[in-house]
Write an enzyme that holds these catalytic residues in place. Sequence first.
Site, PDB file in Angstrom:
ATOM      1  N   ASP A 108       0.873  -1.169   0.000  1.00  0.00           N
ATOM      2  CA  ASP A 108       0.000   0.000   0.000  1.00  0.00           C
ATOM      3  C   ASP A 108       0.912   1.222   0.000  1.00  0.00           C
ATOM      4  O   ASP A 108       1.536   1.554   1.009  1.00  0.00           O
ATOM      5  CB  ASP A 108      -0.888  -0.019   1.248  1.00  0.00           C
ATOM      6  CG  ASP A 108      -1.773   1.224   1.365  1.00  0.00           C
ATOM      7  OD1 ASP A 108      -1.676   2.109   0.492  1.00  0.00           O
ATOM      8  OD2 ASP A 108      -2.540   1.311   2.344  1.00  0.00           O
ATOM      9  N   GLN A 137       0.634   6.464   1.121  1.00  0.00           N
ATOM     10  CA  GLN A 137       1.371   7.507   1.830  1.00  0.00           C
ATOM     11  C   GLN A 137       2.817   7.624   1.365  1.00  0.00           C
ATOM     12  O   GLN A 137       3.435   8.676   1.498  1.00  0.00           O
ATOM     13  CB  GLN A 137       1.343   7.239   3.342  1.00  0.00           C
ATOM     14  CG  GLN A 137      -0.005   7.445   3.988  1.00  0.00           C
ATOM     15  CD  GLN A 137      -0.525   8.869   3.850  1.00  0.00           C
ATOM     16  OE1 GLN A 137       0.239   9.828   3.825  1.00  0.00           O
ATOM     17  NE2 GLN A 137      -1.829   9.010   3.737  1.00  0.00           N
ATOM     18  N   CYS A 140      -8.822   5.920  10.014  1.00  0.00           N
ATOM     19  CA  CYS A 140      -9.064   4.645   9.330  1.00  0.00           C
ATOM     20  C   CYS A 140      -8.028   3.597   9.758  1.00  0.00           C
ATOM     21  O   CYS A 140      -7.530   2.824   8.923  1.00  0.00           O
ATOM     22  CB  CYS A 140      -9.063   4.813   7.813  1.00  0.00           C
ATOM     23  SG  CYS A 140     -10.399   5.847   7.200  1.00  0.00           S
TER      24      CYS A 140
END
Length: 418
Positions: free
Chosen positions: A207, A210, A373
Amino acid sequence: MTDKNIEIAAGYDPADNDKIRALFPLIDDSTAYLDNAATTQKPECVIRALAGYYEHDNANPLRGLYKLSVRATEGVEGARQTVADFIGAREAAEIIFTRNATESLNLAAYSYGMNFLKEGDEIVITIMEHHSNMLPWQQVAKHTGAVLKYVDTDENGRITPEMVEAVVTDKTKIVSTTQLSNVLGWENDVKAFAQIAHRHGAIMIVDGAQSVPHIRVDVSDIDCDFLAFSGHKIYGPMGVGVLYGKRELLEAMPPFLFGGEMIDSVTRFGAKYSEIPHKFEAGTLNAEGIIGLGAALDFVNQIGIDKIRAREDALTAYAWEKIKPIPHIRILGADDPSLHHGIITFTIDGVHPHDVSYILDTKDICVRAGHHCAQPLMKQCGVFSTTRASLAFYNTKEEIDRLADELGQMRAQMGYDR
């Protein structure tokens, strides 16, 4: 990108930040925008790319043989190559356009996870995952019978390769982790994680929501099998995301969505699907968003991602120096500003994060309050919610000073320390 944008971006000097700030229409000295982990502001070159598409090239890409449609197609495919080059993919066909990183991770989970995992297989993720890289794997485990396993952080909010190695086994089929935590700012060593995963016969999913906007990311060097990120966190438009995947995996996976454009031929009872990447891009693409993302990456390339990282590291150190000494403030994560990558997440004794955010908003300071989240991580850290200030290279020390000054008065404003 206009000549003005090229000249200013290419000659970016942190000591003369006003020139770069002037390229962002929504940035001014009255409002301190410190919520960049949620979304970044957009430079005028991106805004003009969106407007330019509608003014000059608006047509459905990939479908028409007339000039407008051909130009729209060229814009989309040019942006695809820009993305591939930006993250070090071997070829543009390995770049799938989605709505955001969340959809990209769901695509990997449903198209790969649901079809290639079985009962007893293992999926390994970390406790610091954004819900977007947690809930899809919960669903895969639920529907396939696979076992979902977590790597917890240490007491300083860190995860090391040794900690991953202790959880991954020969039953592990997927390791999926964030590269950079949206709460702690901690950078996982995803290259080492990928080596561990591959040694056990598993695939590695990153992921990068960021990380891609803030640090150099090279998927060929990491040797990850999939990487997801969103355009709106790297100065591009909302509504466009990316899933990178190795060709051999993408070719083996069935489509995630079905409909127009992702087919070669259709009969009454079946279909032959397109080659990658179009097999995974059903329906009309967000052409203007994709073109805007290409413009955003061109903008970042002109500045230089290494310059951006250096500037943000310096701002993080400055913010740490200003905020850390304030009484009754606890900063989550490692006790070293160089490990936070632009993210300062904190609590103030006796003051709810929502009150912190509201009071700061009355002073035109924008921060995020809540669980970000990442509720399982919040629980592990012993908190329900926090306040987060997140920096981008266009932020200034003066904005950080404003934040620190207000935080220093926060408890008094709530009736404490009087």
